[in-house]
Motif scaffolding. Structure first.
Motif, short mmCIF file in Angstrom:
data_model
loop_
_atom_site.label_atom_id
_atom_site.label_comp_id
_atom_site.label_asym_id
_atom_site.label_seq_id
_atom_site.Cartn_x
_atom_site.Cartn_y
_atom_site.Cartn_z
N ASP A 19 47.19 34.46 43.23
CA ASP A 19 47.46 33.86 44.55
C ASP A 19 48.22 32.54 44.38
OD1 ASP A 19 46.07 35.89 45.89
OD2 ASP A 19 44.16 34.80 45.78
N LEU A 20 47.80 31.74 43.39
CA LEU A 20 48.46 30.44 43.17
C LEU A 20 49.89 30.62 42.66
CD1 LEU A 20 45.63 28.33 41.47
CD2 LEU A 20 46.23 28.48 43.89
N ALA A 21 50.09 31.65 41.86
CA ALA A 21 51.42 31.89 41.28
C ALA A 21 52.46 32.24 42.34
CB ALA A 21 51.33 32.99 40.23
N LYS A 22 51.99 32.54 43.55
CA LYS A 22 52.94 32.85 44.63
C LYS A 22 53.68 31.60 45.11
CE LYS A 22 50.27 36.80 46.21
NZ LYS A 22 49.16 37.21 47.07
N PHE A 23 53.06 30.41 44.92
CA PHE A 23 53.75 29.20 45.40
C PHE A 23 53.80 28.07 44.37
CE2 PHE A 23 49.33 28.86 46.69
CZ PHE A 23 49.01 27.54 46.44
N LEU A 24 53.19 28.29 43.19
CA LEU A 24 53.28 27.28 42.12
C LEU A 24 53.96 27.90 40.91
CD1 LEU A 24 49.65 25.79 42.22
CD2 LEU A 24 51.75 24.58 42.87
N ASP A 25 54.58 27.05 40.09
CA ASP A 25 55.23 27.52 38.87
C ASP A 25 54.15 27.74 37.80
OD1 ASP A 25 56.88 28.09 36.77
OD2 ASP A 25 57.41 26.00 36.39
N THR A 26 53.43 28.85 37.94
CA THR A 26 52.34 29.14 37.01
C THR A 26 52.12 30.65 36.98
OG1 THR A 26 50.11 28.49 36.38
CG2 THR A 26 50.47 28.93 38.73
N SER A 27 51.14 31.07 36.18
CA SER A 27 50.83 32.50 36.09
C SER A 27 49.35 32.64 35.72
CB SER A 27 51.69 33.16 35.01
OG SER A 27 51.30 32.66 33.74
N ASP A 28 48.83 33.83 35.92
CA ASP A 28 47.43 34.09 35.53
C ASP A 28 47.26 33.84 34.04
OD1 ASP A 28 44.74 35.11 35.80
OD2 ASP A 28 45.47 36.90 34.78
N GLU A 29 48.22 34.29 33.24
CA GLU A 29 48.14 34.13 31.77
C GLU A 29 48.12 32.65 31.39
OE1 GLU A 29 50.69 33.06 29.53
OE2 GLU A 29 49.51 33.54 27.73
N TRP A 30 48.97 31.87 32.03
CA TRP A 30 49.07 30.43 31.71
C TRP A 30 47.74 29.73 32.02
CZ3 TRP A 30 48.58 25.47 33.39
CH2 TRP A 30 49.29 24.47 32.71
N ILE A 31 47.18 30.00 33.21
CA ILE A 31 45.95 29.31 33.62
C ILE A 31 44.76 29.81 32.78
CG2 ILE A 31 44.35 28.87 35.52
CD1 ILE A 31 46.72 29.36 37.45
N THR A 32 44.67 31.12 32.59
CA THR A 32 43.51 31.67 31.89
C THR A 32 43.45 31.20 30.44
OG1 THR A 32 43.65 33.61 33.30
CG2 THR A 32 42.29 33.82 31.34
N THR A 33 44.59 31.23 29.75
CA THR A 33 44.55 30.86 28.33
C THR A 33 44.28 29.37 28.14
OG1 THR A 33 46.95 30.62 28.29
CG2 THR A 33 46.06 32.72 27.53
N ARG A 34 44.71 28.54 29.08
CA ARG A 34 44.53 27.10 28.90
C ARG A 34 43.23 26.58 29.48
NH1 ARG A 34 49.50 28.34 28.64
NH2 ARG A 34 51.03 27.16 27.44
N THR A 35 42.60 27.32 30.38
CA THR A 35 41.42 26.77 31.07
C THR A 35 40.23 27.73 31.14
OG1 THR A 35 42.01 27.62 33.27
CG2 THR A 35 43.01 25.53 32.62
N GLY A 36 40.47 29.02 31.03
CA GLY A 36 39.40 29.99 31.23
C GLY A 36 39.16 30.33 32.70
N ILE A 37 39.92 29.68 33.60
CA ILE A 37 39.70 29.89 35.04
C ILE A 37 40.48 31.11 35.53
CG2 ILE A 37 40.01 28.88 37.35
CD1 ILE A 37 39.94 26.09 35.88
N GLN A 38 39.78 31.98 36.26
CA GLN A 38 40.44 33.16 36.83
C GLN A 38 40.54 33.07 38.36
OE1 GLN A 38 37.96 36.27 35.31
NE2 GLN A 38 38.46 35.78 33.20
N ALA A 39 39.57 32.37 38.96
CA ALA A 39 39.55 32.23 40.43
C ALA A 39 38.77 30.97 40.78
CB ALA A 39 38.89 33.45 41.06
N ARG A 40 38.85 30.58 42.04
CA ARG A 40 38.11 29.45 42.55
C ARG A 40 37.93 29.67 44.06
NH1 ARG A 40 42.49 30.33 40.83
NH2 ARG A 40 42.75 28.68 39.30
N HIS A 41 36.95 28.94 44.65
CA HIS A 41 36.73 29.02 46.09
C HIS A 41 37.20 27.72 46.73
CE1 HIS A 41 34.05 32.69 46.32
NE2 HIS A 41 34.24 32.52 45.02
N LEU A 42 37.91 27.85 47.85
CA LEU A 42 38.46 26.67 48.53
C LEU A 42 37.99 26.59 49.97
CD1 LEU A 42 40.62 26.89 46.11
CD2 LEU A 42 42.14 25.75 47.70
#
Lengths: 317, 78
Positions: A19-42
């Motif tokens: 969902d974030l990769a739709k408007f930020l310069d990022t990807s699931d792979e980038w976030i997961t490998t660097r943080t372990g985060i897959q999702a969050r609640h807002l």
């Protein structure tokens, strides 16, 4: 002191890395490998006060006490819409409490600091049953045009009811003044006498420095706590660490020791929920039957300041 | 007895999951060995513990290759 009830609440909206990769310069792979985060609640349709009340009511219900038996409300919160009044005053009536309360801001280490305060208040005879509420909306400190901070956080609330007991064995608090490594500035009003308008600054994080300090200081806290209680890492059943980054948790584990299974995580589901991360995880672990009487548990957290804090329990229900 | 180079290569290999044969002084951590910025922080912390030294932020910021890192470690140990 012992914990006799826990509760947690998360916003309804779940946002994945995709969902974030739709408007930020990022990807699931980038976030997961660097943080372990897959999702969050807002927070979206509800507000922080709603989830704060929800977590608190659940914790009181789980404790078996009535709201009028709670003597004090201790709230950990870094920032919310109201600078004043405090969050404790805002939510007190909705929780059904009539007792006094206060807010503390010790960043992500707020829960462990609140435990220390509650223990001291009980020993001094000021209160017997205390509700500790950690309610945080760190997603609202971030610049959502940048990926650096916004991908890391989630909103949430965790609460515990503590009462007299002997489960809480020891606590260690650390502060090393270093504002620049992690800070968020809210804008303030301008007076006619200021040279510059202070407009505030979204969360600034020096990731590499923070990583290094968080790992080394938390590991130091935990090892000091173990040493002065005559314990080895193998004596501990659970290391419940602040959920900021899975790689920080791994870094602390490499120094302290013990298998990955003893370092539970919820960061993959919720991101970094600041001081709420440990009480949210504790609530889930108790609901899952993972926390048992007699277990030795270490909690350790760190955050902006730089601050860190660790405590030791021998669990009682 | 393992030399500083041997121990460093072993730690790099273990941390970055690359064969020790690939770890030559000219290799760039980020372009050749697949490290990200946190890998490098983790590696520098492992090396600090291994050799009982302390690197500054400015020193580690200048390290790009395996050779740069070996030079930094040797400077601290001497």
């Amino acid at each position: 002191m012992k914990i006799i009830g826990t509760g947690s609440a998360l916003p309804a909206l779940r946002v994945t890395n995709d969902d974030l990769a739709k408007f930020l310069d990022t990807s699931d792979e980038w976030i997961t490998t660097r943080t372990g985060i897959q999702a969050r609640h807002l927070l979206s349709t509800e507000d922080l006060y709603d989830i704060a009340v929800d977590a608190s009511v659940k914790a009181i219900k789980a404790s078996g006490l009535r709201p009028d038996q709670i003597d004090f409300l201790l709230v950990s919160n870094v920032a919310n819409l109201h600078v004043t009044p405090g969050l404790s005053a805002i939510v007190q009536k909705r929780i059904g409490l009539t007792c006094a309360g206060l807010d503390i801001n010790v960043a992500c280490a707020g829960f462990v600091n609140a435990l220390m305060l509650a223990d001291g208040m009980m020993k001094a005879g000021h209160a017997k049953n205390i509700l500790i509420l950690c309610a945080e909306e760190p997603t609202k400190y971030c610049d959502w045009k940048e990926r650096d901070c916004s991908v890391l956080f989630g909103d949430g609330a965790g609460a515990v009811v503590v009462t007299e007991g002997t489960a809480f064995k020891d606590v260690k608090l650390t502060m090393i003044s270093d504002r620049d490594v992690l800070y968020y500035e809210r804008g303030m009003e301008t007076t006619p006498f200021e040279k510059e308008y202070i407009k505030g600054q979204p969360l600034v994080m020096k990731g590499k420095e923070l990583f290094r300090t968080a790992v080394s200081e938390s590991a130091k806290d935990i090892n000091a706590l173990l040493k002065r209680n005559g314990l080895q890492h193998g004596d501990i059943d659970w290391f419940m660490l602040h959920q900021a980054n899975k790689r920080i948790i791994d870094g602390i584990r490499h120094i302290v020791g013990g298998p990955d299974e003893k370092y539970p995580t919820v960061i993959q589901k919720y991101g970094n929920t600041s001081s709420a991360s440990i009480p949210i995880m504790l609530d889930e672990m108790i609901a899952d039957g993972k926390v048992k009487a007699g277990q030795k548990i270490v909690m350790s957290a760190f955050g902006a300041g730089f601050v860190s804090a660790a405590c030791l329990w021998e669990w009682e229900f | 007895m393992a030399t500083i180079q041997d121990k460093t290569r072993a730690l790099i290999s273990s941390k970055l999951k690359v064969s020790e044969n690939e770890i030559t002084p000219d290799k760039n951590f980020f372009n050749d060995l697949g490290a990200d910025s946190l890998d490098f922080v983790e590696l520098s912390m492992l090396l600090e513990r291994e050799f009982n030294v302390k690197f500054t932020e400015a020193e580690t910021a200048n390290v790009k290759t395996v050779g740069d890192l070996l030079e930094l470690i040797e400077k601290h140990i001497k």
